[in-house]
Structures are given as C-alpha cells and as structure tokens.
Design a protein around this motif. Structure first.
Motif, PDB file in Angstrom:
ATOM      1  N   UNK A   1       0.822  -1.211   0.000  1.00 17.48           N
ATOM      2  CA  UNK A   1       0.000   0.000   0.000  1.00 17.48           C
ATOM      3  C   UNK A   1       0.857   1.262   0.000  1.00 17.48           C
ATOM      4  N   UNK A   2       1.928   1.261   0.769  1.00 15.60           N
ATOM      5  CA  UNK A   2       2.815   2.428   0.809  1.00 15.60           C
ATOM      6  C   UNK A   2       3.505   2.611  -0.534  1.00 15.60           C
ATOM      7  N   UNK A   3       3.978   1.521  -1.116  1.00 12.88           N
ATOM      8  CA  UNK A   3       4.643   1.579  -2.415  1.00 12.88           C
ATOM      9  C   UNK A   3       3.698   2.130  -3.487  1.00 12.88           C
ATOM     10  N   UNK A   4       2.469   1.628  -3.489  1.00 16.93           N
ATOM     11  CA  UNK A   4       1.488   2.096  -4.472  1.00 16.93           C
ATOM     12  C   UNK A   4       1.168   3.572  -4.278  1.00 16.93           C
ATOM     13  N   UNK A   5       1.021   3.999  -3.025  1.00 15.29           N
ATOM     14  CA  UNK A   5       0.744   5.410  -2.766  1.00 15.29           C
ATOM     15  C   UNK A   5       1.879   6.317  -3.190  1.00 15.29           C
ATOM     16  N   UNK A   6       3.123   5.828  -3.048  1.00 16.46           N
ATOM     17  CA  UNK A   6       4.282   6.647  -3.399  1.00 16.46           C
ATOM     18  C   UNK A   6       4.384   6.859  -4.902  1.00 16.46           C
ATOM     19  N   UNK A   7       4.273   5.780  -5.687  1.00 13.03           N
ATOM     20  CA  UNK A   7       4.475   5.979  -7.132  1.00 13.03           C
ATOM     21  C   UNK A   7       3.227   6.506  -7.841  1.00 13.03           C
ATOM     22  N   UNK A   8       2.044   6.182  -7.351  1.00 12.65           N
ATOM     23  CA  UNK A   8       0.849   6.751  -7.984  1.00 12.65           C
ATOM     24  C   UNK A   8       0.719   8.246  -7.700  1.00 12.65           C
ATOM     25  N   UNK A   9       1.256   8.687  -6.569  1.00 17.20           N
ATOM     26  CA  UNK A   9       1.258  10.124  -6.285  1.00 17.20           C
ATOM     27  C   UNK A   9       2.055  10.897  -7.318  1.00 17.20           C
ATOM     28  N   UNK A  10       3.180  10.338  -7.747  1.00 18.39           N
ATOM     29  CA  UNK A  10       3.981  10.981  -8.786  1.00 18.39           C
ATOM     30  C   UNK A  10       3.316  10.860 -10.145  1.00 18.39           C
ATOM     31  N   UNK A  11       2.715   9.696 -10.432  1.00 14.20           N
ATOM     32  CA  UNK A  11       2.096   9.486 -11.741  1.00 14.20           C
ATOM     33  C   UNK A  11       0.872  10.365 -11.944  1.00 14.20           C
ATOM     34  N   UNK A  12       0.217  10.757 -10.859  1.00 10.70           N
ATOM     35  CA  UNK A  12      -0.993  11.580 -10.968  1.00 10.70           C
ATOM     36  C   UNK A  12      -0.700  13.042 -11.280  1.00 10.70           C
ATOM     37  N   UNK A  13       0.568  13.448 -11.194  1.00  3.84           N
ATOM     38  CA  UNK A  13       0.932  14.841 -11.454  1.00  3.84           C
ATOM     39  C   UNK A  13       0.842  15.123 -12.951  1.00  3.84           C
TER      40      UNK A  13
ATOM     41  N   UNK B   1       1.817  16.263 -16.395  1.00  2.00           N
ATOM     42  CA  UNK B   1       3.146  16.376 -17.015  1.00  2.00           C
ATOM     43  C   UNK B   1       3.475  17.824 -17.372  1.00  2.00           C
ATOM     44  N   UNK B   2       2.449  18.636 -17.639  1.00  2.00           N
ATOM     45  CA  UNK B   2       2.712  20.030 -17.976  1.00  2.00           C
ATOM     46  C   UNK B   2       3.304  20.792 -16.800  1.00  2.00           C
ATOM     47  N   UNK B   3       2.950  20.386 -15.594  1.00  3.61           N
ATOM     48  CA  UNK B   3       3.532  21.015 -14.404  1.00  3.61           C
ATOM     49  C   UNK B   3       5.022  20.712 -14.323  1.00  3.61           C
ATOM     50  N   UNK B   4       5.391  19.470 -14.606  1.00  6.62           N
ATOM     51  CA  UNK B   4       6.805  19.094 -14.578  1.00  6.62           C
ATOM     52  C   UNK B   4       7.577  19.784 -15.698  1.00  6.62           C
ATOM     53  N   UNK B   5       6.966  19.883 -16.868  1.00  7.66           N
ATOM     54  CA  UNK B   5       7.621  20.566 -17.983  1.00  7.66           C
ATOM     55  C   UNK B   5       7.838  22.039 -17.657  1.00  7.66           C
ATOM     56  N   UNK B   6       6.857  22.652 -16.994  1.00 13.15           N
ATOM     57  CA  UNK B   6       6.998  24.056 -16.613  1.00 13.15           C
ATOM     58  C   UNK B   6       8.116  24.243 -15.593  1.00 13.15           C
ATOM     59  N   UNK B   7       8.222  23.282 -14.642  1.00 10.77           N
ATOM     60  CA  UNK B   7       9.293  23.366 -13.649  1.00 10.77           C
ATOM     61  C   UNK B   7      10.667  23.243 -14.310  1.00 10.77           C
TER      62      UNK B   7
ATOM     63  N   UNK C   1      11.972  17.378  -5.255  1.00 14.01           N
ATOM     64  CA  UNK C   1      11.649  17.777  -3.888  1.00 14.01           C
ATOM     65  C   UNK C   1      10.710  18.969  -3.814  1.00 14.01           C
ATOM     66  N   UNK C   2      10.692  19.812  -4.831  1.00  9.57           N
ATOM     67  CA  UNK C   2       9.855  21.010  -4.778  1.00  9.57           C
ATOM     68  C   UNK C   2       8.535  20.849  -5.523  1.00  9.57           C
ATOM     69  N   UNK C   3       8.468  19.883  -6.426  1.00  7.17           N
ATOM     70  CA  UNK C   3       7.250  19.724  -7.218  1.00  7.17           C
ATOM     71  C   UNK C   3       6.618  18.355  -6.986  1.00  7.17           C
ATOM     72  N   UNK C   4       7.366  17.294  -7.279  1.00  5.95           N
ATOM     73  CA  UNK C   4       6.780  15.955  -7.251  1.00  5.95           C
ATOM     74  C   UNK C   4       6.417  15.505  -5.844  1.00  5.95           C
ATOM     75  N   UNK C   5       7.321  15.680  -4.902  1.00  5.90           N
ATOM     76  CA  UNK C   5       7.044  15.222  -3.535  1.00  5.90           C
ATOM     77  C   UNK C   5       5.859  15.964  -2.915  1.00  5.90           C
ATOM     78  N   UNK C   6       5.805  17.305  -2.969  1.00  2.00           N
ATOM     79  CA  UNK C   6       4.625  17.978  -2.380  1.00  2.00           C
ATOM     80  C   UNK C   6       3.313  17.615  -3.063  1.00  2.00           C
ATOM     81  N   UNK C   7       3.324  17.520  -4.406  1.00  6.98           N
ATOM     82  CA  UNK C   7       2.081  17.218  -5.110  1.00  6.98           C
ATOM     83  C   UNK C   7       1.672  15.751  -4.947  1.00  6.98           C
ATOM     84  N   UNK C   8       2.642  14.870  -4.753  1.00  5.60           N
ATOM     85  CA  UNK C   8       2.319  13.460  -4.581  1.00  5.60           C
ATOM     86  C   UNK C   8       2.069  13.053  -3.147  1.00  5.60           C
TER      87      UNK C   8
END
Length: 245
Positions: free
Chosen positions: A105-117, A119-125, A137-144
């Motif tokens: 459950x923890x593993x799934x929550x960790x990687x799905x949090x990143x996958x749900x972001x 992609x345009x937000x990451x491209x902008x960063x 650390x400034x985009x993916x971790x807080x949003x996930x």
C-alpha cells in the motif's frame, strides 16, 4: 444486544484497566508493533515508490509484487515466518510479516502520487531551470504527498488488523483478549477485544484522514475551492442581467 452490553461492561470494568494485562498496556503493545512495522515499511517502500514514479521504470514489477503480497493470507504468513525464524524469534517473525503486508500500500501510494501529477507542471518546472533534484523535492514530492498519505493510511489499517493475530503466538496486544476469550468461551471478552481493535483502527483512520487533507498543497486547495464556488458566483451575476428588461 445483551452480548454488546456485556462486552462494554467488560471493557469498562475496573480490573481491565490495571495490571500487566490491562487495556492500556495492550493498546501500547499494539501501537508499538504497528508503528514499528510502518516505520520500517516506509523506509523501504517510499524511496522505491518515488524512484518508480520519478523515472517511470519498474512499475509493472511493483504492481505485480504489490498484488502478490496482498493476496497472501496474513495469519498464514505469520505462522510460516514463525516456523522459519524459530520459536525463540517470534517477535522478529511477526514484525517481518507486518512489514511485508504494509509495503504494497505504501509503495502504491508513493508511485501513484507521482504518476498523478500533470506532465505540464513538470515541464513548466524544468523550463524554469529547476534541476532534477529540485523538480523532485519542490514539485513531485509535495504534489504526490496526499496519495502517499493515503497509502500510509491504508497500510496502517491493515497492520492494525493484522497485529491482532500476533496474540496467537503470545506477543500480546489487543488480540490477546480475543484469543483468551475463545479459549475460555467468554463471548463478552471476545467482542470487547474486537470493539477495542475497531475503535483503535477508527481513531488512526481519522488521524490519517486529517493528515491526508492537510497534506494537499495550499494552492491546490484554494484553486479547488475557487473552482467549486465559481459557478455560484457567475450564476449570481447573470441573474440580474436576465431579469432586467
């Protein structure tokens, strides 16, 4: 109904709140196993999940491992590990079982949090000149983080329920009342122990629900609330216009 009344009478009996086998001691033991297993599982699963979500590699393997781990019967896993570790290493065997059950459950929550972001937000960063570590650390971790907390929430509830079975191998916790009641045919004690486990699970679930809500970044919460209230404001503005001649 009489059984429930007897169960609550057993819970609130003064003798259940004093001594080495008291309810507070049992709750403390139950929480110790739960939080220790969650800490170990989080140290293993969160970095692995973030790596999978950040790179996009290994997702199929993680999904397969998570699905297989969730299909393993908790009780059977504990007994198997007790046999493998030996009778003298029951705490280690039980803790290993709790960790293995918490990781998916923890593993799934960790990687799905990143996958749900988006992609345009990451491209902008990246377009702003952020390094890969800054994006992480400034985009993916807080949003996930909200989905990660959701994974921790699900894992905690599963471990709390599974720790109840630890009493079968004489490791204490709230499950001791259930197994002791089965041996003595004390149905009030069995139901009382089950109520205590359920109450503990509900308290922990409520705490994680609050944490999951507060882990949503402020900008997203404000944007969501604005989006929900926008139609109401626009309709309020249009109403006078349509009513006027």
């Amino acid at each position: 109904m009489n059984v429930f009344l007897q169960a609550f009478a057993w819970i609130f009996a003064p003798e259940q709140w004093t001594g080495p086998s008291s309810i507070p001691i049992a709750v403390l033991v139950h929480l110790t196993y739960t939080f220790a297993a969650m800490l170990i599982a989080a140290v293993i699963a969160i970095p692995a999940g973030w790596l999978i979500g950040h790179t996009g590699r290994g997702r199929e393997i993680a999904v397969g491992i998570s699905g297989a781990a969730r299909a393993i019967p908790s009780f059977g896993l504990i007994l198997l590990l007790v046999l493998l570790f030996g009778v003298l290493n029951k705490p280690e065997a039980a803790m290993t079982a709790f960790v293995l059950l918490a990781i998916p459950s923890i593993l799934a929550g960790a990687y799905t949090g990143f996958e749900a972001i988006d992609r345009r937000v990451l491209d902008a960063a990246k377009a702003m000149g952020m390094t890969p570590w800054q994006v992480l650390w400034r985009v993916e971790v807080p949003l996930g983080l909200p989905l990660l907390v959701g994974g921790l929430r699900s894992a905690t509830l599963q471990v709390v329920a599974t720790v109840t079975l630890a009493a079968y191998v004489n490791l204490g916790g709230l499950g001791q009342y259930i197994f002791q009641g089965l041996n003595l045919r004390r149905y009030d004690e069995i139901l009382g122990g089950a109520i205590l486990v359920a109450a503990l699970a509900l308290v922990l679930d409520g705490i994680f629900a609050v944490l999951q809500r507060t882990s949503v970044p402020t900008g997203i919460r404000i944007g969501t609330s604005d989006a929900r209230s926008a139609p109401k404001r626009s309709s309020a503005v249009r109403t006078p216009a349509t009513a006027s001649p």
